[in-house]
Write a protein that holds these residues in place. Structure first.
Motif, PDB file in Angstrom:
ATOM      1  N   VAL A  95       0.840  -1.199   0.000  1.00 46.00           N
ATOM      2  CA  VAL A  95       0.000   0.000   0.000  1.00 46.00           C
ATOM      3  C   VAL A  95       0.873   1.246   0.000  1.00 46.00           C
ATOM      4  CG1 VAL A  95      -1.659   1.345   1.359  1.00 46.00           C
ATOM      5  CG2 VAL A  95      -1.991  -1.119   1.082  1.00 46.00           C
ATOM      6  N   ASP A 137      -3.461  -0.073  -4.329  1.00 45.20           N
ATOM      7  CA  ASP A 137      -4.659   0.151  -3.525  1.00 45.20           C
ATOM      8  C   ASP A 137      -4.871  -1.069  -2.635  1.00 45.20           C
ATOM      9  OD1 ASP A 137      -6.655  -1.799  -4.676  1.00 45.20           O
ATOM     10  OD2 ASP A 137      -6.272  -0.637  -6.493  1.00 45.20           O
ATOM     11  N   PHE A 138      -5.668  -0.885  -1.608  1.00 39.31           N
ATOM     12  CA  PHE A 138      -5.773  -1.907  -0.569  1.00 39.31           C
ATOM     13  C   PHE A 138      -6.245  -3.244  -1.119  1.00 39.31           C
ATOM     14  CE2 PHE A 138      -8.143  -4.290   2.590  1.00 39.31           C
ATOM     15  CZ  PHE A 138      -7.207  -4.405   3.597  1.00 39.31           C
ATOM     16  N   ALA A 139      -7.316  -3.245  -1.914  1.00 37.88           N
ATOM     17  CA  ALA A 139      -7.879  -4.496  -2.411  1.00 37.88           C
ATOM     18  C   ALA A 139      -6.857  -5.253  -3.243  1.00 37.88           C
ATOM     19  CB  ALA A 139      -9.142  -4.215  -3.228  1.00 37.88           C
ATOM     20  N   GLU A 170      -4.052  -6.668  -1.002  1.00 36.79           N
ATOM     21  CA  GLU A 170      -4.479  -7.819  -0.214  1.00 36.79           C
ATOM     22  C   GLU A 170      -4.555  -9.068  -1.089  1.00 36.79           C
ATOM     23  OE1 GLU A 170      -6.769 -10.470   2.354  1.00 36.79           O
ATOM     24  OE2 GLU A 170      -7.348  -9.770   0.366  1.00 36.79           O
ATOM     25  N   SER A 179     -15.276  -8.485   0.479  1.00 40.68           N
ATOM     26  CA  SER A 179     -15.054  -7.817  -0.820  1.00 40.68           C
ATOM     27  C   SER A 179     -15.631  -6.414  -0.820  1.00 40.68           C
ATOM     28  CB  SER A 179     -15.675  -8.641  -1.946  1.00 40.68           C
ATOM     29  OG  SER A 179     -15.004  -9.881  -2.091  1.00 40.68           O
ATOM     30  N   LYS A 185     -13.377  -4.209   1.250  1.00 45.85           N
ATOM     31  CA  LYS A 185     -12.131  -3.890   0.544  1.00 45.85           C
ATOM     32  C   LYS A 185     -12.366  -2.802  -0.502  1.00 45.85           C
ATOM     33  CE  LYS A 185      -9.844  -7.508  -0.900  1.00 45.85           C
ATOM     34  NZ  LYS A 185      -9.608  -8.888  -1.384  1.00 45.85           N
ATOM     35  N   ARG A 186     -13.487  -2.908  -1.212  1.00 44.39           N
ATOM     36  CA  ARG A 186     -13.796  -1.880  -2.218  1.00 44.39           C
ATOM     37  C   ARG A 186     -14.006  -0.523  -1.552  1.00 44.39           C
ATOM     38  NH1 ARG A 186     -17.032  -6.017  -4.502  1.00 44.39           N
ATOM     39  NH2 ARG A 186     -18.906  -5.091  -3.582  1.00 44.39           N
ATOM     40  N   SER A 214     -10.555   0.933  -0.570  1.00 42.49           N
ATOM     41  CA  SER A 214      -9.485   0.940  -1.573  1.00 42.49           C
ATOM     42  C   SER A 214      -9.061   2.352  -1.961  1.00 42.49           C
ATOM     43  CB  SER A 214      -9.921   0.172  -2.823  1.00 42.49           C
ATOM     44  OG  SER A 214      -9.853  -1.217  -2.586  1.00 42.49           O
TER      45      SER A 214
END
Length: 381
Positions: free
Chosen positions: A18, A23-25, A28, A143, A146-147, A150
């Motif tokens: 990150v 981006d985070f999603a 991961e 999910s 995460k979105r 992100s």
């Protein structure tokens, strides 16, 4: 293969990606791919620098996915920016993940699930089993979370109180199946305490340790609940109690009282009593007064009313309870207990039966039903 090592390294590796711009999603997902690869190749010979290995593999996975993304120009810039191979900086970015996973835009349940996945390193299947929901349902929840995060950039200090609330929620879920969420919450809070020097973080860790120490005494062999006053205190974990008290004393010495420190002080007073009769209820009432001042929580006032009933007699407790909304969770159960203490078994039995109908879980319902049945058996026919 040390799976605990992989779980410990996971949040730091995600945080490195990150920080590099993923981006985070996507970060991961890339780290999960790297963990799968580690499970495949490490048994033949683990790398000297496990974290560096995971970062390298995860970054490459991220770049592979990035090249196929429609935003090709930005992705190509990231390829050009790939750092030279070498050791990973020793700084721990895990704290950033705590703040990201406990972002205010997430619902509490989503924040808990995302924290367990990204910071705790649990699989979606493990989290789903712990919450007794289908794996597909938990996957959708994670999910969506995460979105949501992100696009969030942590360019300002995160809200530590939100992180602590999320960890407290994890702890209160207890345990189910293969994943002990209470123990997991203690582990995650220890890691947070190692990163953040704050008395409320220490207070939460102390609170968890003191409550978790009593776990073995909370249930009978048949699985029924055992009230605090009736627990076999020899089954309590004295090492955890000692550690919790020491951590709490260090936090209180800093004179920056918060709600988790005050709750831990109540738990410490219970843990310090060799028998239920030796409990210092007067001090407990005083700590509940502090808690009420800090939180203005009706649940705190309900617990205070029960403590007043122990310190000053059941009639005083009932008077304090009468000032509260009868719709509060466990209000009826508290009234039943205080009426029983006051020598009114008929009213207590009726209220226990009513509280059992309102109980939120089977174990509590069974406990209250047994209380009602026991008192009814003593009433004249």
């Amino acid at each position: 293969m040390d799976e605990n090592l992989l779980r410990d390294l996971t949040p730091g590796v995600i945080a490195v990606l990150v920080r590099r711009g993923a981006d985070f999603a996507a970060a991961e997902d890339a780290v999960q791919d790297a963990l799968v690869e580690a499970l495949r190749v490490w048994p033949a010979g683990a790398p000297r620098d496990p974290k560096g290995w995971l970062v390298t593999v995860a970054w490459r996975r991220f770049l592979d996915a990035a090249r196929a993304d429609t935003a090709r120009r930005r992705r190509e810039d990231l390829v050009e920016e790939e750092p030279e191979p070498g050791p990973v900086p020793g700084s721990d970015d895990t704290l950033r993940l705590y703040f990201l996973c406990a972002h205010p835009s997430l619902t509490p349940s989503s924040a808990v699930a995302l924290t367990l996945r990204a910071v705790g390193g649990l699989t979606t299947r493990q989290i789903a089993r712990a919450y007794l929901v289908p794996e597909a349902t938990m996957a959708q929840r994670i999910s969506r979370a995460k979105r949501t995060v992100s696009g969030v950039r942590l360019d300002r200090p995160g809200d530590l109180s939100t992180v602590l609330r999320v960890l407290y929620l994890v702890f209160n879920e207890g345990y189910s199946g293969e994943v002990d969420l209470a123990a997991e919450a203690v582990r995650l809070t220890r890691r947070l305490a190692a990163s953040v020097d704050h008395p409320e973080v220490a207070g939460l860790l102390a609170l968890m340790l003191l409550h978790h120490a009593r776990r073995a005494g909370r249930t009978a062999p048949d699985g029924s609940l055992v009230p605090l006053a009736e627990q076999d205190r020899s089954r309590w974990d004295t090492e955890a109690i000692t550690e919790g008290v020491e951590i709490l004393q260090g936090a209180l010495a800093r004179d920056r009282l918060g709600q988790f420190q005050a709750q831990a002080a109540v738990a410490a007073l219970h843990a310090d009593a060799a028998t239920a009769e030796e409990t210092d209820w007067t001090q407990i009432v005083e700590w509940y007064d502090e808690l009420a001042r800090l939180t203005d929580s009706p649940v705190v006032r309900l617990n205070r009313a029960v403590a007043v009933g122990e310190a000053d007699g059941p009639r005083a407790g009932l008077a304090a309870l009468a000032e509260l909304d009868e719709g509060l969770p466990r209000h009826t159960a508290a009234a039943a207990y205080l009426h029983e203490r006051a020598g009114d078994p008929a009213t207590a039995a009726r209220l226990y039966a009513e509280a059992a109908r309102k109980a939120s879980n089977l174990a509590e319902r069974d406990h209250l039903t047994r209380r009602a049945a026991r008192l009814n058996a003593l009433l004249p026919r």
